[in-house]
Every structure is written in structure tokens, then in C-alpha cells.
Design an enzyme around this catalytic site. Structure first.
Site, PDB file in Angstrom:
ATOM      1  N   LYS A   5       0.884  -1.176   0.082  1.00  0.00           N
ATOM      2  CA  LYS A   5      -0.180  -0.380   0.268  1.00  0.00           C
ATOM      3  C   LYS A   5       0.879   1.200   0.101  1.00  0.00           C
ATOM      4  O   LYS A   5       1.706   0.824   0.763  1.00  0.00           O
ATOM      5  CB  LYS A   5      -0.783  -0.534   1.266  1.00  0.00           C
ATOM      6  CG  LYS A   5      -2.494   0.658   0.999  1.00  0.00           C
ATOM      7  CD  LYS A   5      -3.458  -0.399   0.096  1.00  0.00           C
ATOM      8  CE  LYS A   5      -4.441   0.742  -0.095  1.00  0.00           C
ATOM      9  NZ  LYS A   5      -5.766   0.303  -0.300  1.00  0.00           N
TER      10      LYS A   5
HETATM   11  P1  NAD Z   1     -12.283   7.867  -3.698  1.00  0.00           P
HETATM   12  O1  NAD Z   1     -11.775   9.226  -2.958  1.00  0.00           O
HETATM   13  O2  NAD Z   1     -13.054   7.351  -4.860  1.00  0.00           O
HETATM   14  O3  NAD Z   1     -13.547   8.056  -3.216  1.00  0.00           O
HETATM   15  C1  NAD Z   1     -14.157   8.410  -1.314  1.00  0.00           C
HETATM   16  C2  NAD Z   1     -15.448   8.731  -1.252  1.00  0.00           C
HETATM   17  O4  NAD Z   1     -15.025   9.144   0.357  1.00  0.00           O
HETATM   18  C3  NAD Z   1     -15.592   9.921  -2.034  1.00  0.00           C
HETATM   19  O5  NAD Z   1     -17.420  10.361  -2.205  1.00  0.00           O
HETATM   20  C4  NAD Z   1     -16.154  11.283  -0.398  1.00  0.00           C
HETATM   21  O6  NAD Z   1     -16.097  12.368  -0.648  1.00  0.00           O
HETATM   22  C5  NAD Z   1     -15.581  10.411   1.237  1.00  0.00           C
HETATM   23  N1  NAD Z   1     -16.069  10.453   2.059  1.00  0.00           N
HETATM   24  C6  NAD Z   1     -14.944  11.443   1.989  1.00  0.00           C
HETATM   25  N2  NAD Z   1     -14.032  11.566   3.202  1.00  0.00           N
HETATM   26  C7  NAD Z   1     -15.460  11.908   4.204  1.00  0.00           C
HETATM   27  C8  NAD Z   1     -16.289  11.578   5.469  1.00  0.00           C
HETATM   28  N3  NAD Z   1     -15.723  12.081   6.666  1.00  0.00           N
HETATM   29  N4  NAD Z   1     -17.614  10.750   5.692  1.00  0.00           N
HETATM   30  C9  NAD Z   1     -18.326  10.374   4.416  1.00  0.00           C
HETATM   31  N5  NAD Z   1     -17.839  10.077   3.356  1.00  0.00           N
HETATM   32  C10 NAD Z   1     -16.124  11.050   3.040  1.00  0.00           C
HETATM   33  O7  NAD Z   1     -12.410   7.020  -2.527  1.00  0.00           O
HETATM   34  P2  NAD Z   1     -12.369   5.016  -3.161  1.00  0.00           P
HETATM   35  O8  NAD Z   1     -11.646   4.642  -4.201  1.00  0.00           O
HETATM   36  O9  NAD Z   1     -14.054   5.150  -3.505  1.00  0.00           O
HETATM   37  O10 NAD Z   1     -12.116   4.080  -1.995  1.00  0.00           O
HETATM   38  C11 NAD Z   1     -12.766   3.826  -0.687  1.00  0.00           C
HETATM   39  C12 NAD Z   1     -12.749   3.373  -0.021  1.00  0.00           C
HETATM   40  O11 NAD Z   1     -12.615   1.828  -0.634  1.00  0.00           O
HETATM   41  C13 NAD Z   1     -11.202   3.528   0.559  1.00  0.00           C
HETATM   42  O12 NAD Z   1     -11.657   3.119   1.928  1.00  0.00           O
HETATM   43  C14 NAD Z   1     -11.276   2.220   0.152  1.00  0.00           C
HETATM   44  O13 NAD Z   1      -9.136   1.645   1.026  1.00  0.00           O
HETATM   45  C15 NAD Z   1     -11.155   1.580  -0.425  1.00  0.00           C
HETATM   46  N6  NAD Z   1     -11.291   0.307  -1.677  1.00  0.00           N
HETATM   47  C16 NAD Z   1     -10.508   0.921  -2.816  1.00  0.00           C
HETATM   48  C17 NAD Z   1     -10.605   0.421  -3.825  1.00  0.00           C
HETATM   49  C18 NAD Z   1     -10.620   0.961  -5.497  1.00  0.00           C
HETATM   50  O14 NAD Z   1     -11.231  -0.285  -6.057  1.00  0.00           O
HETATM   51  N7  NAD Z   1     -10.622   1.900  -5.390  1.00  0.00           N
HETATM   52  C19 NAD Z   1     -10.760  -1.096  -3.516  1.00  0.00           C
HETATM   53  C20 NAD Z   1     -10.681  -1.661  -2.359  1.00  0.00           C
HETATM   54  C21 NAD Z   1     -10.913  -1.053  -1.313  1.00  0.00           C
END
Ligand code: NAD
Length: 429
Positions: A118
Site C-alpha cells: 500500500k
Molecule cells: P474515492 O476517493 O474515489 O471516494 C471516497 C469517497 O468518500 C468520496 O465520495 C468522499 O467524498 C467520501 N468521503 C471522504 N471523507 C468522508 C467522510 N468523512 N464521510 C463520508 N464520506 C467521506 O475513494 P474510493 O476509491 O472510492 O475508496 C473508498 C474506500 O474503498 C477506501 O477505504 C479504499 O481503501 C477502499 N477501496 C477502494 C478500492 C478501489 O478500487 N478504489 C478497492 C478496495 C477498497
């Protein structure tokens, strides 16, 4: 009790929940269930390599800022390190280390030949121009050039990064190596070897796992009331696919607040609205504004935290009303909250299963790139669904045979596979 890595000399995060300690607690519980010996547990609880680099960046106004960029490589026992790069203000080395460890168990659980890694930089990408973000991404990767590579460590998008950053990183690596190396990152744009289906993959995987969990209880997705925290890459895709399958998405939120509709939100229209309003969803017609805290405790069937870690804690767990919590984010439910939910019979679909769709399609992207044969989206989705459903079934079986929670079942499968490989490979020298 295992010793916490001396590599992680950074002080514990000011918030009382340390993500690395939490990850180690899950590992310890799995090791206890599996009767792993102490030596193996010691090895698995330490990241293999922890790198922090300085990233000097010239801002648009000519000023120079120096950022810290982390990359943690937890285990490569099963294959190259694999894991996202996060641009988020609250990034810490401990958090990145915890997420790298989670990636190891996730890849092992899904049966894909990767270890866990990571990366992250503690910045708010919204405060930087596109040019500044490009310079940050490129300098970060050039500082890590000796530590990554298609058979060494393969980054991917995570919070705050997307296909755009992956393209800059792939280009920087390739220019430095002297030829195009598409396999150095996944989640790339299609034009440079990205895979169809990757953008929606994590949300699709979450939808599949929720669908399977409901099916096991004789229910379908049709009419199921869902609340989703986060409307980014993962939350938005999950909302869209669940909506298409007939679920009623009653609430979603972003960092700027949430919205609620008793009759269900029109997700395709909301996606357009968010794109037109710089990702803000508050003010969407026929919805009422709610806080992020309210969203987590709404009466609903399925709650999908798809934003940050530590969202369901001892403080709010008793107010959570969902019957199923699907961890689309990494670590959104704390250890104590998880125990409280399980005690109440709430089904918690653990992160290393519920959000594994992204790394599965990253793996399929890597396989396509290495074989120079690219598949249509239908095939990508089919292969991914097969691996996700297979992993879900294994978790259910393990949980029933050992009479343990789904989380512990998932961890014992992931940790057990890595421990077996480590035992078979032996310890060098
Ligand atoms: P992203 O940056 O695309 O989206 C994150 C979202 O969370 C946004 O809508 C943002 O406004 C919102 N957010 C931020 N702070 C917040 C708060 N305090 N309260 C509520 N919402 C809030 O990120 P992502 O890629 O969608 O990742 C989200 C989660 O999923 C993370 O934990 C990441 O590790 C996990 N994840 C992502 C992937 C991937 O393929 N992108 C894969 C596995 C896990």
C-alpha cells in the site's frame, strides 16, 4: 502477544484507534484459531519493507513544498506486492502499513498470486492543481523506482487517486526504464492497457457479495433498502449496480454531507448531478440533507460504508439498524463495534471479501497485459464474479465448519494460505 514492528517508529495516531494495532489484532485472532506457531506469527505481523520518501514539488506559484510519500510492502510470499496509492490528508505510515497487511490476506483469500502492499501521501488532492498533482505523482514514483515493477510491486488507485494518476505513474516508470511497462500499475486508462470493467470492479464486487448474502437468506436485491457512505469510485459504482438490480438506495453521502430519500434516490441522475457540482450531492432534488453520522444509523436493510476506516465504533454501534453491513471501505468497522454487531446477529461482510472486486480485476488487467490479449467487458465481469462467489462460498463454509464469524473465517483463509506458503518456501538462509 506479538511485538509491533520496530520499523513503525511513528507515534500512534492521535485518534485512539490505531489501524495497525487493529490489523494485528485480527491477525492474532486468526493465528489463534489456526494454531499458528509464534515464529510464523512474528513474521506475518511485520511488513517486509517500509519506505518513506521525500517528494519536493514546485507549486504553481513557484513555492517549493516537500511532502512525505510512503510505500509499505507487507508480504511477497505468494507473488508481487499489490495495493493502492492513497492521496488523503489523514494518511499515516501506520495506516498504510495496516492497509498493506489487509492486502496480503485479501489476495490470499481470493486465490490470486499477489502479496500485499500500500502507498500514500498525506495531501488533500482538492487543494492542488492538476499540474501540481501530476508533479507529485511523478516524483513519488520516480523516488520509488527501484522498489516497484510488474513483478515486484504493482500500485493501483485508492482514495484520492484514479486512472489519471496511474497513467502518470506508468509513464514516469516507463520513461525511466527506457521502454513502455504497462504492467507496473493497474487501474490504468484503456488507451495504455487498462482493463474494461476495472472502474466499476470494487463496487461490482460489493454488489455481488451483498447479493449472495441476501440469497443465502432467501432474499433478492429487489426492494432492499440500502444506505451508502461515500460516493467516490467504490460507493458510486456500488450504488449504480445495486440500483440497476432493483435495490432502493435511500441515502448516500460524501465528505461534504449526505442526502436521504424515503422512496429511493435516482442514482443515474445523482451521478450526473455530482459530476456537474464538483462531486457534491447535497441539494439533489427530491432529497433531504443528512449528516454522515445520521446515514450510518438510518433504518435500512444493508449499510455500505464505502469511504473511510473507523466509521462504526463503540460510540455509534448500538444505533446501527442495518441487518447487513458490507465493508466496501477498508476497516470501516472497529474491532469492538464488530463484536457488538456480531453479538446482535448483524451480518458483517468483511472488507477483505466485500471490497476485493477491485484487486481481482487489477489481477485480470495484469494477466491481460502480460499475455497481450485483451478481453471484452463481459468476460472480465464473468471471471471476476467467479472468483468473488468462490471466495464468498469458502468463507461461509469456513464459518460454518469452525463456528466462527465471517470476518474470522475470511482471515483464517487468507492468513492460513500465506502461512502455508511461508512454511513450504522455508526461511532464508
Ligand atoms: P474515492 O476517493 O474515489 O471516494 C471516497 C469517497 O468518500 C468520496 O465520495 C468522499 O467524498 C467520501 N468521503 C471522504 N471523507 C468522508 C467522510 N468523512 N464521510 C463520508 N464520506 C467521506 O475513494 P474510493 O476509491 O472510492 O475508496 C473508498 C474506500 O474503498 C477506501 O477505504 C479504499 O481503501 C477502499 N477501496 C477502494 C478500492 C478501489 O478500487 N478504489 C478497492 C478496495 C477498497
Amino acid at each position: 502477544m506479538i511485538s509491533k514492528s520496530s520499523l513503525l517508529a511513528e507515534p500512534a495516531s492521535p485518534a485512539h484507534i490505531c489501524p495497525f494495532d487493529q490489523a494485528c489484532s485480527y491477525l492474532e485472532a486468526a493465528a489463534k484459531e489456526l494454531n499458528l506457531n509464534q515464529g510464523l506469527l512474528e513474521i506475518l505481523s511485520h511488513p517486509r519493507k517500509v519506505v518513506t520518501v521525500s517528494i519536493p514539488v514546485k507549486l504553481d506559484d513557484g513555492e517549493i513544498q516537500v511532502l512525505a510519500g510512503h510505500r509499505v510492502q507487507h508480504s511477497d510470499v505468494l507473488g508481487p506486492y499489490k495495493g493502492g496509492i492513497r492521496f488523503y490528508p489523514a494518511v499515516t505510515l501506520r495506516e498504510v502499513s495496516a492497509l498493506a497487511m489487509l492486502m496480503t490476506w485479501k489476495c490470499a483469500l481470493l486465490g490470486i498470486p499477489y502479496g500485499g502492499g500500500k502507498g500514500g501521501i498525506a495531501i488533500d488532492p482538492k487543494r492542488y492543481s492538476v499540474g501540481e498533482l501530476e508533479r507529485i505523482s511523478r516524483r513519488y514514483i520516480s523516488e520509488l523506482i527501484k522498489d516497484i515493477g510488474p513483478s515486484v510491486d504493482i500500485p493501483a488507485p485508492d482514495m484520492g487517486t484514479s486512472a489519471r494518476e496511474m497513467a502518470w505513474m506508468m509513464d514516469t516508470y516507463s520513461v525511466n526504464i527506457g521502454h513502455a511497462v504497462p504492467g507496473v500499475v493497474t487501474g490504468k486508462p484503456l488507451s495504455i492497457g487498462g482493463s474494461l470493467g476495472r472502474e466499476m470492479a470494487t463496487g461490482r464486487g460489493t454488489m455481488i457479495i451483498v447479493r449472495e448474502a441476501l440469497a443465502d437468506r432467501g432474499k433478492s436485491l429487489v426492494g432492499v433498502r440500502v444506505a451508502i457512505q461515500g460516493f467516490g469510485n467504490v460507493g458510486c459504482a456500488a450504488a449504480e449496480l445495486l440500483y440497476e438490480a432493483g435495490a432502493k438506495i435511500i441515502a448516500v453521502s460524501t465528505g461534504a454531507g449526505g442526502i436521504f430519500s424515503e422512496v429511493g434516490l435516482d442514482i443515474p441522475a445523482l451521478k450526473v448531478y455530482a459530476a456537474e457540482n464538483r462531486k457534491s450531492i447535497v441539494g439533489f432534488p427530491q432529497s433531504v440533507a443528512i449528516s454522515n453520522a445520521d446515514l450510518l444509523t438510518l433504518p435500512c436493510d444493508v449499510l455500505i460504508p464505502a469511504a473511510l476506516e473507523n466509521q462504526i465504533t463503540e460510540e455509534n454501534v448500538n444505533q446501527v439498524q442495518a441487518q447487513i453491513v458490507a465493508e466496501a471501505a477498508n476497516g470501516p468497522v472497529t474491532l469492538e463495534a464488530n463484536l457488538a454487531l456480531e453479538a446482535r446477529g448483524v451480518i458483517v461482510l468483511p472488507d477483505i471479501l466485500a471490497n476485493a472486486g477491485g484487486v481481482v480485476v487489477s489481477y485480470l488487467e495484469w494477466v491481460q497485459g502480460l499475455s497481450y490479449v485483451f478481453w471484452d467487458e463481459e468476460r472480465v465481469n464473468r471471471e471476476m464474479e467467479h472468483l468473488m462467489v468462490q471466495a464468498y462460498r469458502k468463507v461461509i463454509h469456513q464459518s460454518e465448519v469452525r463456528q466462527i464469524s465471517l470476518r474470522l473465517a475470511a482471515y483464517t483463509l487468507g492468513v492460513g494460505r500465506v502461512a502455508q506458503a511461508l512454511t513450504d518456501r522455508g526461511l532464508y538462509p
